[in-house]
Motif scaffolding. Structure first.
Motif, PDB file in Angstrom:
ATOM      1  N   HIS A  21       0.367   1.609  -3.519  1.00 39.70           N
ATOM      2  CA  HIS A  21      -0.060   1.080  -2.231  1.00 39.70           C
ATOM      3  C   HIS A  21      -0.563   2.189  -1.312  1.00 39.70           C
ATOM      4  O   HIS A  21      -1.527   1.983  -0.563  1.00 39.70           O
ATOM      5  N   TRP A  24      -3.968   3.363  -2.653  1.00 44.29           N
ATOM      6  CA  TRP A  24      -4.896   2.257  -2.439  1.00 44.29           C
ATOM      7  C   TRP A  24      -5.347   2.202  -0.988  1.00 44.29           C
ATOM      8  O   TRP A  24      -6.524   1.989  -0.690  1.00 44.29           O
ATOM      9  N   GLU A  25      -4.410   2.407  -0.093  1.00 47.74           N
ATOM     10  CA  GLU A  25      -4.710   2.301   1.342  1.00 47.74           C
ATOM     11  C   GLU A  25      -5.416   3.541   1.878  1.00 47.74           C
ATOM     12  O   GLU A  25      -6.381   3.435   2.649  1.00 47.74           O
ATOM     13  N   HIS A  26      -4.956   4.727   1.471  1.00 47.23           N
ATOM     14  CA  HIS A  26      -5.431   5.965   2.097  1.00 47.23           C
ATOM     15  C   HIS A  26      -6.335   6.814   1.211  1.00 47.23           C
ATOM     16  O   HIS A  26      -6.969   7.755   1.700  1.00 47.23           O
ATOM     17  N   HIS A 104      -1.043  -6.745  -0.296  1.00 48.40           N
ATOM     18  CA  HIS A 104      -1.280  -5.362  -0.710  1.00 48.40           C
ATOM     19  C   HIS A 104      -2.504  -4.853   0.035  1.00 48.40           C
ATOM     20  O   HIS A 104      -3.171  -5.636   0.738  1.00 48.40           O
ATOM     21  N   PRO A 105      -2.846  -3.575  -0.052  1.00 52.58           N
ATOM     22  CA  PRO A 105      -4.044  -3.081   0.636  1.00 52.58           C
ATOM     23  C   PRO A 105      -5.296  -3.842   0.209  1.00 52.58           C
ATOM     24  O   PRO A 105      -5.412  -4.300  -0.934  1.00 52.58           O
ATOM     25  N   ARG A 177     -12.333  -4.770   3.264  1.00 52.76           N
ATOM     26  CA  ARG A 177     -11.816  -3.822   4.253  1.00 52.76           C
ATOM     27  C   ARG A 177     -12.320  -4.145   5.662  1.00 52.76           C
ATOM     28  O   ARG A 177     -11.664  -3.823   6.657  1.00 52.76           O
TER      29      ARG A 177
END
Length: 209
Positions: A21, A24-26, A104-105, A177
């Protein structure tokens, strides 16, 4: 010699999921070891290295886990038991659904986690590019199967269709996004598939001559 440290005080599967996660996010490069260790249950550096050896090794494990879980939405592209058009439609719609879910992202880890990186991390970007290339190959095989079985005409520009569908597939990440809702992307998929239907109609017209 293998690294040593205090016994693991965390569940490995949960730790990898937490790391997934974050990456995936950053993104790979922006995710620090401190963030990873904190997300994994505030484990010590010794425990981290004993379990995963390095940030890169952990990321590779994360990618494998992602492919075997969330990445399964693309599996229909290579399922020869499904008619080619249905296989592509199913893969696109499932991917759009997964990438816009809030559990989730948003987006796709394989697209977003190393879009840009420093020269020192180019091998990470290349690793992800190879994974995307694998899916591109499935798309091409699917379209070639449609031509071979008469679903699409022999004159079909296969490479163009591969680029068209893959560009849409990868573009879902930026749309997700930007919080474009699933319903809007799903409607766009319906319009995109009209391209296939127009080409398919040419096959039927040929048979009437």
């Amino acid at each position: 010699m293998p690294r040593t440290g205090r016994p693991r005080a965390f569940n490995r599967d949960e730790a990898v999921a937490a790391a997934m996660h974050l990456f995936w996010e950053h993104g790979y490069e922006s995710t620090s070891l401190a963030q990873l260790r904190a997300a994994m249950g505030d484990i010590s550096a010794a425990s981290f290295y004993a379990a995963f050896e390095s940030k890169e090794a952990l990321f590779r494990e994360v990618v494998d886990q992602y492919i075997s879980s969330y990445g399964q939405v693309s599996e229909s592209f290579r399922d020869t038991s499904i008619p080619p058009r249905a296989a592509i439609e199913q893969g696109l719609r499932r991917s759009a659904k997964m990438q816009t879910e809030r559990s989730h992202p948003l987006g796709c880890l394989l697209v977003l986690s190393a879009v840009t990186c420093s020269p020192e991390q180019n091998h990470i970007r290349e690793m992800l590019a190879k994974e995307r290339e694998r899916v591109r190959g499935w798309l091409k095989d699917c379209i070639e199967r449609a031509v071979a079985n008469g679903e699409l005409p022999d004159s079909t520009d296969i490479d163009m269709l591969v680029v068209l569908f893959e560009t849409f597939l990868r573009g879902i990440s930026s749309q997700a996004r930007d919080h474009v809702p699933y319903e809007a992307i799903d409607d766009a998929i319906t319009q995109l598939l009209n391209v296939w239907d127009v080409l398919s109609a040419k096959t039927g017209d040929r048979g009437k001559i």
